[in-house]
Write a protein that holds these residues in place. Structure first.
Motif, PDB file in Angstrom:
ATOM      1  N   LYS A 222       0.575  -1.216   0.137  1.00 38.76           N
ATOM      2  CA  LYS A 222       0.328   0.025   0.361  1.00 38.76           C
ATOM      3  C   LYS A 222       0.580   1.423   0.042  1.00 38.76           C
ATOM      4  O   LYS A 222       1.118   2.238  -0.529  1.00 38.76           O
ATOM      5  CB  LYS A 222      -0.958   0.055   1.200  1.00 38.76           C
ATOM      6  N   LEU A 223       2.012   1.882   0.829  1.00 34.91           N
ATOM      7  CA  LEU A 223       2.913   2.393   0.710  1.00 34.91           C
ATOM      8  C   LEU A 223       3.690   2.685  -0.198  1.00 34.91           C
ATOM      9  O   LEU A 223       3.665   3.842  -0.494  1.00 34.91           O
ATOM     10  CB  LEU A 223       4.099   2.432   2.300  1.00 34.91           C
ATOM     11  N   ALA A 224       3.782   1.969  -0.896  1.00 35.20           N
ATOM     12  CA  ALA A 224       4.608   1.790  -2.615  1.00 35.20           C
ATOM     13  C   ALA A 224       3.895   2.298  -3.523  1.00 35.20           C
ATOM     14  O   ALA A 224       4.419   3.193  -3.800  1.00 35.20           O
ATOM     15  CB  ALA A 224       5.004   0.600  -2.393  1.00 35.20           C
ATOM     16  N   ALA A 225       2.766   1.512  -3.005  1.00 35.32           N
ATOM     17  CA  ALA A 225       1.558   2.159  -3.888  1.00 35.32           C
ATOM     18  C   ALA A 225       0.986   3.646  -3.972  1.00 35.32           C
ATOM     19  O   ALA A 225       1.432   5.204  -4.983  1.00 35.32           O
ATOM     20  CB  ALA A 225       0.369   1.213  -4.465  1.00 35.32           C
ATOM     21  N   ALA A 226       1.538   4.139  -2.574  1.00 39.97           N
ATOM     22  CA  ALA A 226       1.050   5.369  -2.746  1.00 39.97           C
ATOM     23  C   ALA A 226       2.703   7.067  -2.738  1.00 39.97           C
ATOM     24  O   ALA A 226       2.271   7.897  -2.972  1.00 39.97           O
ATOM     25  CB  ALA A 226       0.421   5.751  -1.124  1.00 39.97           C
ATOM     26  N   GLY A 227       3.447   5.488  -3.419  1.00 35.00           N
ATOM     27  CA  GLY A 227       4.588   6.216  -3.206  1.00 35.00           C
ATOM     28  C   GLY A 227       5.716   6.363  -2.468  1.00 35.00           C
ATOM     29  O   GLY A 227       6.441   7.632  -2.761  1.00 35.00           O
ATOM     30  N   VAL A 228       5.584   6.110  -1.312  1.00 31.40           N
ATOM     31  CA  VAL A 228       5.986   6.101  -0.293  1.00 31.40           C
ATOM     32  C   VAL A 228       7.191   5.677   0.275  1.00 31.40           C
ATOM     33  O   VAL A 228       7.625   4.505   0.008  1.00 31.40           O
ATOM     34  CB  VAL A 228       5.977   5.566   1.918  1.00 31.40           C
ATOM     35  N   GLU A 229       8.586   6.469   0.556  1.00 29.60           N
ATOM     36  CA  GLU A 229       9.850   5.492  -0.038  1.00 29.60           C
ATOM     37  C   GLU A 229       9.958   4.555   1.542  1.00 29.60           C
ATOM     38  O   GLU A 229       9.638   4.707   2.081  1.00 29.60           O
ATOM     39  CB  GLU A 229      10.581   5.932   0.118  1.00 29.60           C
ATOM     40  N   ALA A 230      10.434   2.768   0.723  1.00 25.30           N
ATOM     41  CA  ALA A 230      10.885   2.554   1.968  1.00 25.30           C
ATOM     42  C   ALA A 230      11.766   2.570   2.471  1.00 25.30           C
ATOM     43  O   ALA A 230      13.073   2.984   1.695  1.00 25.30           O
ATOM     44  CB  ALA A 230      10.596   0.763   1.095  1.00 25.30           C
ATOM     45  N   SER A 231      11.645   2.265   3.941  1.00 28.43           N
ATOM     46  CA  SER A 231      13.142   2.715   4.679  1.00 28.43           C
ATOM     47  C   SER A 231      14.502   1.938   4.387  1.00 28.43           C
ATOM     48  O   SER A 231      13.851   0.701   3.842  1.00 28.43           O
ATOM     49  CB  SER A 231      13.149   2.571   6.153  1.00 28.43           C
ATOM     50  N   ALA A 232      15.342   2.121   4.242  1.00 24.67           N
ATOM     51  CA  ALA A 232      16.424   0.876   3.952  1.00 24.67           C
ATOM     52  C   ALA A 232      17.006  -0.062   4.728  1.00 24.67           C
ATOM     53  O   ALA A 232      17.041   0.183   6.188  1.00 24.67           O
ATOM     54  CB  ALA A 232      17.976   2.163   3.573  1.00 24.67           C
ATOM     55  N   LYS A 233      17.493  -0.969   4.229  1.00 22.73           N
ATOM     56  CA  LYS A 233      17.943  -2.553   5.247  1.00 22.73           C
ATOM     57  C   LYS A 233      18.949  -2.960   4.961  1.00 22.73           C
ATOM     58  O   LYS A 233      19.652  -2.218   4.011  1.00 22.73           O
ATOM     59  CB  LYS A 233      16.275  -3.154   4.830  1.00 22.73           C
ATOM     60  N   PRO A 234      19.614  -3.092   6.179  1.00 23.38           N
ATOM     61  CA  PRO A 234      21.210  -3.395   5.908  1.00 23.38           C
ATOM     62  C   PRO A 234      21.182  -5.039   4.945  1.00 23.38           C
ATOM     63  O   PRO A 234      22.494  -5.125   5.006  1.00 23.38           O
ATOM     64  CB  PRO A 234      21.412  -3.747   7.635  1.00 23.38           C
TER      65      PRO A 234
END
Lengths: 116, 228
Positions: B79-91
């Protein structure tokens, strides 16, 4: 696993080759002592009555009689201050710790020589 | 970040210094650690580097622990990706058993970066934070070094007890904060200003002078001391 790590740490501080001697041996322990700025070797001789510990913590106890009084010195086997240990006489002994020698005086402290 | 690293206490031994003197040391397996998160002033209100030590098998890690180190697919993420929110970086590393933050500037650190014991190579003294050995519900003699009572002279089965606590007519009550029996150990302990004897980058080990809190195998945080 953790013992492996401990061995790695201790390997750097252990002597690559330790002088061979056994319990009951009469040994001469050559120790380096600092007098002022000069280093000199002091020799302490007696009977090895015990070895204890493992790794860098291994110690051995040397007993001798000085002026009628029993004296025991404990040395770290791997210490850089212990220059060398020379075994001069081997004996027949049947145990790993010769603490019974502490209760004996005079002729009774003698150990039978073992000819190799 | 404060110079520091996470590790595990291996045990104590003794080593020799240049002049042949014996030095008692505690061996700590320190790192390698991964940077899991960077805390920022804008987002979190403080700056810190979050480090993780010791891999935890994925089958033992729960979903939040797995999600901390790698992106997980979920309805919410989609849902967040569809709304264009950038995912937080993962190690992008394995889940970690021991995770702690070290406060201070995050400059020069990035998520996923590996931190080794080399960061402490030029440090003279460190603080060690660990969890002390638990002693359970301990009496006053063990917990507060009370002297106990006498063995004889009519003492009746109270040899390890504390004495009186409330005095007599005055004050006729027990003062607050009096040392009594209770839970002892299993608490956070910081040993400050501990001398560093050796840093072994090859084997990821650090040797510190004397004792360190906790049992062998316990997790510790080793960081450069702020004592002068």
């Amino acid at each position: 696993m953790s013992q492996d790590l401990m061995n790695k740490v201790e390997a750097a501080y252990k002597k690559p080759e330790v002088d061979q001697f056994e319990i009951g041996d009469t040994v001469e322990v050559h120790t380096k002592i600092l007098e002022g700025n000069k280093e000199r070797i002091q020799v302490y001789s007696g009977t090895v009555i015990a070895r204890s510990g493992s790794g860098t913590r291994e110690m051995f106890t040397v007993r001798r009689i000085v002026g009628g009084e029993g004296v025991e010195k404990k040395f770290p086997l791997h210490s850089p201050k212990v220059d060398k240990v020379v075994s001069t006489r081997k004996s027949v002994v049947r145990r790993a710790k010769l603490y019974y020698l502490r209760d004996r005086v005079g002729k009774a402290t003698r150990l039978t020589e073992r000819r190799v | 970040m404060t110079k520091g690293i996470l590790g595990r206490k291996v045990g104590m031994t003794q080593v020799f210094d240049e002049s042949g003197n014996i030095i008692p040391v505690t061996v700590i397996e320190a790192g390698p650690c991964h940077v899991l998160q960077l805390k920022s002033q804008e987002r979190d209100g403080y700056e810190a580097v979050q480090l993780g030590f010791d891999d935890k098998p994925r089958r033992l890690a729960n979903r939040s622990e797995r999600g901390q180190v790698a992106p997980l697919s979920s309805k919410r993420a989609k849902k967040l990706a569809a709304a264009g929110v950038e995912a937080s970086a993962k190690p992008d590393c394995e889940p970690k058993r021991f995770v702690r933050e070290l406060r201070g500037s995050t400059e020069g650190f990035e998520i996923g970066q590996e931190v080794s014991v080399g960061v402490l190579s030029d440090v003279k003294a460190v603080d060690i934070v660990g969890t002390s050995k638990g002693r359970g519900y301990a009496g006053v003699m063990k917990r507060h070094n009370f002297a106990g009572q006498r063995a004889t002279h009519g003492v009746k089965k109270v040899h390890r007890h504390t004495g009186g606590t409330g005095c007599s007519a005055y004050p006729s009550r027990t003062f607050k904060g009096l040392n009594m029996s209770g839970q002892y150990g299993n608490a956070k302990v910081t040993q400050r200003n501990v001398k560093v004897v050796k840093v072994d980058e090859e084997n990821n080990l650090i040797l510190v002078y004397g004792a360190a809190p906790g049992p062998n195998g316990g997790f510790v945080v080793v960081k450069a001391t702020n004592m002068v």
